[in-house]
Motif scaffolding. Sequence first.
Motif, mmCIF file in Angstrom:
data_model
loop_
_atom_site.group_PDB
_atom_site.id
_atom_site.type_symbol
_atom_site.label_atom_id
_atom_site.label_comp_id
_atom_site.label_asym_id
_atom_site.label_seq_id
_atom_site.Cartn_x
_atom_site.Cartn_y
_atom_site.Cartn_z
ATOM 1 N N GLN A 126 -4.944 1.608 -4.190
ATOM 2 C CA GLN A 126 -5.476 0.295 -3.888
ATOM 3 C C GLN A 126 -4.591 -0.327 -2.985
ATOM 4 O O GLN A 126 -4.342 -0.984 -2.445
ATOM 5 N N ALA A 129 -3.735 1.717 -0.221
ATOM 6 C CA ALA A 129 -4.969 1.848 0.905
ATOM 7 C C ALA A 129 -4.763 0.178 1.657
ATOM 8 O O ALA A 129 -5.321 -0.538 3.352
ATOM 9 N N PHE A 130 -4.157 -1.030 0.912
ATOM 10 C CA PHE A 130 -4.871 -2.419 1.102
ATOM 11 C C PHE A 130 -3.384 -1.907 2.301
ATOM 12 O O PHE A 130 -4.390 -3.049 3.932
ATOM 13 N N GLU A 132 -1.266 0.384 3.373
ATOM 14 C CA GLU A 132 -2.005 1.459 5.384
ATOM 15 C C GLU A 132 -3.533 0.526 5.861
ATOM 16 O O GLU A 132 -3.066 0.902 7.516
ATOM 17 N N SER A 133 -4.369 -0.098 5.487
ATOM 18 C CA SER A 133 -5.072 -0.597 6.246
ATOM 19 C C SER A 133 -4.946 -1.549 7.372
ATOM 20 O O SER A 133 -5.878 -2.466 8.776
ATOM 21 N N VAL A 134 -3.816 -2.124 7.116
ATOM 22 C CA VAL A 134 -3.456 -3.772 8.086
ATOM 23 C C VAL A 134 -2.878 -3.201 9.821
ATOM 24 O O VAL A 134 -2.017 -2.258 9.752
ATOM 25 N N THR A 135 -3.773 -3.360 10.453
ATOM 26 C CA THR A 135 -3.263 -3.173 11.965
ATOM 27 C C THR A 135 -2.289 -4.189 12.482
ATOM 28 O O THR A 135 -1.671 -2.944 12.743
#
Length: 323
Positions: A126, A129-130, A132-135
């Motif tokens: 998790q 994933a968090f 890697e989700s940061v743009t």
Amino acid sequence: MFRKFVTPLLAACGLGLAAFLAFQRGRAEPPSDRPPVEPAQSPFTAFVAAPGLIEASTDNIVIGSPLAGIVKKLHVATGDSVKAGDPLFELDDRGLRAQLLTQQAALVTSEARVRTARASLDDTRQQLAFAESVTDKRAISAEVLSSRRSAVAIYEAKLAEAEGDSSAARAQIEATGIERDRLIVRAPVDGQVLQVKTRAGEFATAGVLETPLLLVGNVEQLHVRVDVDEDNAWRVRAGAAAVAHLRGNKDIETPLQFVRFEPYVVPKRSLTGASTERVDTRVLQVIYRFERGSLPIFVGQQMEVFIQAPAPSTAVAASGKQP
């Protein structure tokens, strides 16, 4: 003067008594040469006579123990009928039960480690994933991202290790269960318990024993193992008519059906006691079967067997040779 006649008188009485006893002994009937039991007679003109030993149709199965140990419980008695798979006796399993408790505790520990490793892996996944989700790439450094990916890989390896330990613990428990089942000796075939030579509390030795722990066999149909002297073996034909008489009672007889030849000729072991019998010979074992029915016959008894055979001169002529 009286004494002069006493001694001659006593001598004369002794001679008379001896003569009387000798006369009586001469009149006594001589001992009979007749055997106590009339021997059986062959119904065939030409035949081979041989001794036979009754055995179960499955052969007499010697029951042993795969493991050494104290007999905990005996499930059968002599004469009992059994089905294939029925327990005959079981050995003491206290050592394996103690081992099983230890293995079950180890399984609980390994399963707890699996749950811990899985929870840690889920948490690191998790976090990865968090990240890697940061743009905005400036919000999280490449070092942090790499660290979280490494953490996921580490916890995947820990989970695999914990699951392997858990599988090994289950395998050990299963192996112990198999070993416990081996302590229960079961009937290999449907049949009857012919002999029991062990008791609860006795030590059962593993391997081949001189005296079997149990003897089991199917007695609904019986076999006769006939020992044909090697001198007569060539006269016996497969499928030839044969009849057997129970030794000790010639009136108990039964026809026999040919089953097979035992192809290996063995040293003679079953002796008839006849004065003309050779003990330094080998025998061909021929197996016959018969229906037991209501005959008062038991496994281990001896029989006198007569097998129809060609006369020696006929057999020689049939072979194309001159006697």
